[in-house]
Design a protein around this motif. Structure first.
Motif, short mmCIF file in Angstrom:
data_model
loop_
_atom_site.label_atom_id
_atom_site.label_comp_id
_atom_site.label_asym_id
_atom_site.label_seq_id
_atom_site.Cartn_x
_atom_site.Cartn_y
_atom_site.Cartn_z
N ASP A 1 0.93 -1.19 -0.04
CA ASP A 1 0.00 -0.08 -0.10
C ASP A 1 0.97 1.10 0.06
O ASP A 1 1.76 1.47 1.10
CB ASP A 1 -0.85 0.10 1.23
N TYR A 2 0.75 1.91 -1.25
CA TYR A 2 1.51 3.24 -1.22
C TYR A 2 1.13 4.31 -0.75
O TYR A 2 1.50 5.47 -1.15
CB TYR A 2 2.29 3.35 -2.53
N GLU A 3 -0.08 4.13 -0.34
CA GLU A 3 -0.87 5.60 -0.17
C GLU A 3 -0.24 6.23 1.16
O GLU A 3 0.51 5.76 1.75
CB GLU A 3 -2.17 5.34 0.54
N GLY A 4 0.07 7.41 0.87
CA GLY A 4 0.79 8.36 1.69
C GLY A 4 2.41 8.72 1.58
O GLY A 4 3.08 9.31 2.09
N VAL A 5 2.80 7.64 0.55
CA VAL A 5 4.25 7.66 0.26
C VAL A 5 4.46 8.91 -0.82
O VAL A 5 3.87 9.05 -1.71
CB VAL A 5 4.54 6.56 -0.42
N THR A 6 5.41 9.68 -0.36
CA THR A 6 5.61 11.09 -1.30
C THR A 6 6.95 11.00 -1.66
O THR A 6 7.05 12.26 -2.10
CB THR A 6 5.08 12.15 -0.36
N SER A 7 7.85 10.39 -1.44
CA SER A 7 9.28 10.39 -1.90
C SER A 7 9.66 9.11 -2.33
O SER A 7 9.27 8.02 -2.12
CB SER A 7 10.11 10.85 -0.64
N SER A 8 10.69 9.21 -3.28
CA SER A 8 11.41 8.08 -3.70
C SER A 8 11.86 7.32 -2.56
O SER A 8 12.11 5.96 -2.43
CB SER A 8 12.70 8.43 -4.56
N GLU A 9 12.46 7.78 -1.62
CA GLU A 9 13.03 7.12 -0.25
C GLU A 9 11.80 6.29 0.32
O GLU A 9 12.15 5.28 0.77
CB GLU A 9 13.74 7.90 0.51
N GLY A 10 10.82 7.08 0.43
CA GLY A 10 9.59 6.42 1.03
C GLY A 10 9.02 5.25 0.38
O GLY A 10 8.74 4.19 0.74
N PHE A 11 9.35 5.40 -0.82
CA PHE A 11 9.06 4.40 -1.94
C PHE A 11 9.88 3.10 -1.62
O PHE A 11 9.20 2.09 -1.54
CB PHE A 11 8.94 4.66 -3.23
N LEU A 12 11.08 3.31 -1.82
CA LEU A 12 11.93 2.19 -1.64
C LEU A 12 11.87 1.51 -0.37
O LEU A 12 11.97 0.36 -0.27
CB LEU A 12 13.42 2.72 -1.92
N ILE A 13 11.55 2.33 0.82
CA ILE A 13 11.69 1.71 2.16
C ILE A 13 10.29 0.93 2.31
O ILE A 13 10.43 -0.27 2.75
CB ILE A 13 11.68 2.84 3.28
N LYS A 14 9.20 1.29 1.91
CA LYS A 14 7.85 0.66 1.79
C LYS A 14 8.11 -0.55 0.92
O LYS A 14 7.51 -1.70 1.67
CB LYS A 14 6.92 1.66 1.31
N THR A 15 8.69 -0.64 -0.12
CA THR A 15 8.91 -1.68 -0.86
C THR A 15 9.77 -2.84 -0.39
O THR A 15 9.47 -3.90 -0.39
CB THR A 15 9.60 -1.55 -2.42
N ALA A 16 10.92 -2.34 0.30
CA ALA A 16 11.72 -3.39 0.90
C ALA A 16 11.10 -3.73 2.11
O ALA A 16 11.29 -5.09 2.35
CB ALA A 16 13.02 -2.63 1.20
N SER A 17 10.34 -3.14 2.74
CA SER A 17 9.83 -3.65 4.14
C SER A 17 8.63 -4.60 3.76
O SER A 17 8.59 -5.66 4.39
CB SER A 17 9.03 -2.29 4.91
N SER A 18 8.03 -4.30 2.40
CA SER A 18 6.95 -5.14 2.37
C SER A 18 7.58 -6.29 1.84
O SER A 18 6.91 -7.69 2.07
CB SER A 18 6.06 -4.67 1.32
N LEU A 19 8.46 -6.33 1.05
CA LEU A 19 9.07 -7.80 0.28
C LEU A 19 9.60 -8.64 1.71
O LEU A 19 9.54 -9.80 1.33
CB LEU A 19 9.87 -7.39 -0.76
N ASN A 20 10.15 -7.76 2.59
CA ASN A 20 11.08 -8.50 3.70
C ASN A 20 10.05 -9.19 4.26
O ASN A 20 10.44 -10.31 4.79
CB ASN A 20 11.82 -7.65 4.30
N SER A 21 8.93 -8.72 4.81
CA SER A 21 7.58 -9.27 5.42
C SER A 21 6.92 -10.26 4.88
O SER A 21 6.42 -10.99 5.69
CB SER A 21 7.04 -8.44 6.14
N THR A 22 7.27 -10.72 3.37
CA THR A 22 6.51 -11.53 2.77
C THR A 22 7.58 -12.61 2.56
O THR A 22 7.07 -13.80 1.62
CB THR A 22 5.86 -11.17 1.58
N ALA A 23 8.67 -12.66 2.81
CA ALA A 23 9.84 -13.46 2.34
C ALA A 23 9.65 -14.67 2.76
O ALA A 23 9.09 -14.97 4.04
CB ALA A 23 11.31 -12.94 2.64
N LEU A 24 9.94 -15.99 2.29
CA LEU A 24 9.68 -17.14 2.84
C LEU A 24 10.51 -17.66 3.93
O LEU A 24 11.72 -17.09 3.81
CB LEU A 24 9.65 -18.16 1.83
#
Length: 109
Positions: free
Chosen positions: A86-109
């Motif tokens: 959920d990228y709602e509220g993300v307003t910067s490239s840094e925020g995008f990367l942090i949100k993406t990495a965090s989400s991918l990390n939490s769904t890793a097997l």
């Protein structure tokens, strides 16, 4: 040359169109992807694109069923594992990367 049934076809005016009620989103009506109906041609097209290595871009207004359709697509095949970000509220490239990495990390097997 006109179509043989051209004269019998009803022509819609702007006044007719104004009286047509738009399809209203019905959020929260179904969580089980088994209940999903229709769009079989879209399912097959999406699977073909994914199998060929292409990406999918889902665009639609909020609350129109994008996540529900993704759940349905993943329920009809076990080839892919969805990741919801959920990228709602993300307003910067840094925020995008942090949100993406965090989400991918939490769904890793």
């Amino acid at each position: 040359m006109t179509h043989p049934n051209e004269s019998s076809r009803r022509r819609f005016t702007e006044q007719d169109i104004k009286h047509v009620a738009p399809i209203q989103p019905q959020p929260g009506n179904a969580d089980d992807p088994v209940d999903f109906v229709g769009r079989r041609d879209v399912d097959e097209y999406a699977l073909q694109r994914l199998r060929s290595g292409s990406n999918l871009l889902l665009t639609d207004p909020r609350r129109m069923g994008k996540i529900y359709w993704m759940k349905h697509l993943c329920a009809i095949t076990d080839e892919y594992r969805p990741v919801y970000i959920d990228y709602e509220g993300v307003t910067s490239s840094e925020g995008f990367l942090i949100k993406t990495a965090s989400s991918l990390n939490s769904t890793a097997l």
